[in-house]
Design an enzyme around this catalytic site. Sequence first.
Site, short mmCIF file in Angstrom:
data_model
loop_
_atom_site.label_atom_id
_atom_site.label_comp_id
_atom_site.label_asym_id
_atom_site.label_seq_id
_atom_site.Cartn_x
_atom_site.Cartn_y
_atom_site.Cartn_z
N LYS A 1 -43.03 -3.01 -109.61
CA LYS A 1 -42.00 -3.93 -110.11
C LYS A 1 -40.99 -3.10 -110.88
CE LYS A 1 -40.64 -6.31 -113.16
NZ LYS A 1 -39.27 -6.12 -113.71
N GLY B 1 -42.61 0.94 -121.10
CA GLY B 1 -41.65 0.01 -121.70
C GLY B 1 -41.95 -0.18 -123.17
N GLU C 1 -47.15 3.79 -121.44
CA GLU C 1 -46.27 4.80 -122.03
C GLU C 1 -45.16 4.02 -122.72
OE1 GLU C 1 -43.51 6.77 -122.99
OE2 GLU C 1 -43.00 7.31 -120.92
N CYS D 1 -37.63 7.29 -124.63
CA CYS D 1 -38.79 6.93 -125.43
C CYS D 1 -39.10 8.02 -126.45
CB CYS D 1 -39.99 6.68 -124.52
SG CYS D 1 -40.23 7.97 -123.31
N GLU E 1 -37.44 1.49 -133.44
CA GLU E 1 -36.85 2.15 -132.28
C GLU E 1 -35.52 1.48 -131.96
OE1 GLU E 1 -38.71 1.70 -128.28
OE2 GLU E 1 -38.58 3.87 -128.21
P1 NAI Z 1 -39.61 -4.22 -121.54
O1 NAI Z 1 -40.85 -3.55 -121.98
O2 NAI Z 1 -39.54 -5.71 -121.77
O3 NAI Z 1 -39.37 -3.98 -119.97
C1 NAI Z 1 -39.94 -2.91 -119.23
C2 NAI Z 1 -40.47 -3.48 -117.92
O4 NAI Z 1 -41.48 -4.44 -118.17
C3 NAI Z 1 -39.43 -4.17 -117.05
O5 NAI Z 1 -39.69 -3.90 -115.70
C4 NAI Z 1 -39.69 -5.63 -117.36
O6 NAI Z 1 -39.27 -6.51 -116.33
C5 NAI Z 1 -41.19 -5.65 -117.49
N1 NAI Z 1 -41.75 -6.77 -118.25
C6 NAI Z 1 -41.16 -7.46 -119.26
N2 NAI Z 1 -41.98 -8.45 -119.69
C7 NAI Z 1 -43.10 -8.39 -118.93
C8 NAI Z 1 -44.30 -9.16 -118.89
N3 NAI Z 1 -44.51 -10.19 -119.70
N4 NAI Z 1 -45.25 -8.81 -117.99
C9 NAI Z 1 -45.06 -7.77 -117.16
N5 NAI Z 1 -43.94 -7.02 -117.14
C10 NAI Z 1 -42.97 -7.33 -118.02
O7 NAI Z 1 -38.38 -3.51 -122.23
P2 NAI Z 1 -36.87 -4.05 -122.33
O8 NAI Z 1 -36.89 -5.51 -122.67
O9 NAI Z 1 -36.14 -3.63 -121.11
O10 NAI Z 1 -36.32 -3.21 -123.56
C11 NAI Z 1 -36.62 -3.62 -124.90
C12 NAI Z 1 -36.87 -2.41 -125.78
O11 NAI Z 1 -38.03 -1.71 -125.34
C13 NAI Z 1 -35.77 -1.36 -125.76
O12 NAI Z 1 -34.73 -1.67 -126.64
C14 NAI Z 1 -36.53 -0.13 -126.18
O13 NAI Z 1 -36.65 -0.10 -127.57
C15 NAI Z 1 -37.90 -0.33 -125.57
N6 NAI Z 1 -38.04 0.39 -124.28
C16 NAI Z 1 -38.80 1.51 -124.25
C17 NAI Z 1 -38.89 2.25 -123.08
C18 NAI Z 1 -39.69 3.49 -123.00
O14 NAI Z 1 -39.41 4.33 -122.16
N7 NAI Z 1 -40.72 3.65 -123.79
C19 NAI Z 1 -38.16 1.86 -121.87
C20 NAI Z 1 -37.43 0.62 -122.00
C21 NAI Z 1 -37.38 -0.05 -123.17
#
Ligand code: NAI
Length: 490
Positions: free
Chosen positions: A187, A240, A262, A296, A393
């Site tokens: 996904k 994420g 991660e 990250c 963050e």
């Molecule tokens: P997110 O963690 O919500 O999204 C990452 C992935 O998880 C996307 O593919 C999303 O569709 C999926 N996802 C979201 N909710 C889910 C659920 N309930 N079940 C399964 N999959 C789900 O991150 P988002 O909303 O894009 O960004 C929010 C904050 O997260 C950012 O501002 C940043 O601080 C952090 N982040 C950290 C990352 C890293 O590399 N560690 C990458 C992206 C965001």
Amino acid sequence: MATVSPVAALPKIKHTQCFIGGRWVDSLSGKTFETVNPATEEVIATVAEGDAADVDVAAKAARDAFESGEWRKMSARERGRLLYRLADLIEENQEYLAALESLDNGKPIRDSRAADLPLTIQCLRYYAGYADKIHGYTIPIDGNFLCYTRKVPTGVVGQIIPWNFPMLMTAWKWGPALTAGCTIVMKPAEQTPLTCLAMAALAQEAGFPDGVINVVPGFGPTAGAAVVRHPLIDKIAFTGEHRTAQIIMRDASETLKRLTFELGGKSPNIVFDDCDLDAAVDGAHFGLYFNQGQCCCAGSRLFVHEAIHDKFVDRLVAKNQVRRLGNPLDPATEQGPQVDQAQYDKIMSFVDKGKSEGARCLTGGERFGDRGFFVQPTLFEGVTDQMSIASDEIFGPVLSVLKFRDMNDLIRRANNTMYGLAAAVWTRDIKKAHYVAEQVRAGTVWVNCYNVFDAAAPFGGFKMSGSGRELGEDGLKPYLETKTVTMSLG
Ligand code: NAI
Ligand code: MG
């Protein structure tokens, strides 16, 4: 210096459907969503919006491919050959893929070319070479028995990735899974689905059998949650936000899935007064502003020794003043837009908090231009540990500079965070470097460098920055189960 290289041509969008069981299909609901160019806020394409029903078909296709058919019978060496072929095809198409990545994500094409593409190719080749080197061992146990272990694939894996390095995160997930013999339901992030779909098309061209790789674009709470809950899926690999990981952990508990995470960070980047100043200034700048701060492992807490603090900050300010923001497809551009409005808004709310909490904003803090999600490179000095810009963050081009004097107090401050992803130290004193590397609780420590990634070097977090590792030999382990066979010789 002005560059004469031309602006990259707009890449043609070839794949916007779900890729399931080797076929390109619309979502069963017929729904689509828009993916937007963050530099212009214009719609690039509409993409199939997968949901639980599509994930169900994909999980069944992946299960079938895992349990029977060509993939099941394929030798490990042949799996490796397919991965090498995929890496070659990505290399042949790297100019197209770099432009597609920059269009969908907003990252400067110079970065897509210099980092995302080469690291993607390197990762796939690294794991390709592993395929025929995965083996167990024989164990001397009591009695007249032959006891041995085999390393067998974990099964069908659900992989959920973010938008900051769409192609590279796809490679980090696919490389170890495929070399181990797993099959995949992926996904991609809703903000950036295009390069993952392009990679699926190249994987099919490389000869991966139908159903081995399935890609279902869509949103987290719908498609993502369906992957996490699906009973035919054995394991989830997620990158994420930690809050999303907490939801995934709860959702996955029903089926007791294996989990690797991660997640984010608030990584300390520590500069001693005996450092190579030029290198440290460049490293502190690159460690935070690379990829618009959307990393990250961003070095977002910059601890600078008080003896060099003022001149260090002056040098950072000077770098921000000449940083080139603009069209990501222009090779001269150093910084593009943030990925979407939500990230832009989140960053701006942190800028406001930083100002109201009393930090001094020396550069940026404002929008750049009048369209696109651009944030000027922002630098705060006078930041103290309890300010939100020093603890949360931000995931944007906002650098917080903190002062320090005493090393032991510094270590305590550096570790005073729920995160533990990365850290860096700049010093010419090898003892100090070792001491910090030893004391800091983080999965990666860089000494006199930052953002050095290699497919062979494990990466992942302590504490709330994750669990498990990606890359290297450690990154392969979550995709393997150990099977112990004990045979009576009596
Ligand atoms: P997110 O963690 O919500 O999204 C990452 C992935 O998880 C996307 O593919 C999303 O569709 C999926 N996802 C979201 N909710 C889910 C659920 N309930 N079940 C399964 N999959 C789900 O991150 P988002 O909303 O894009 O960004 C929010 C904050 O997260 C950012 O501002 C940043 O601080 C952090 N982040 C950290 C990352 C890293 O590399 N560690 C990458 C992206 C965001
Ligand atoms: Mg989210």
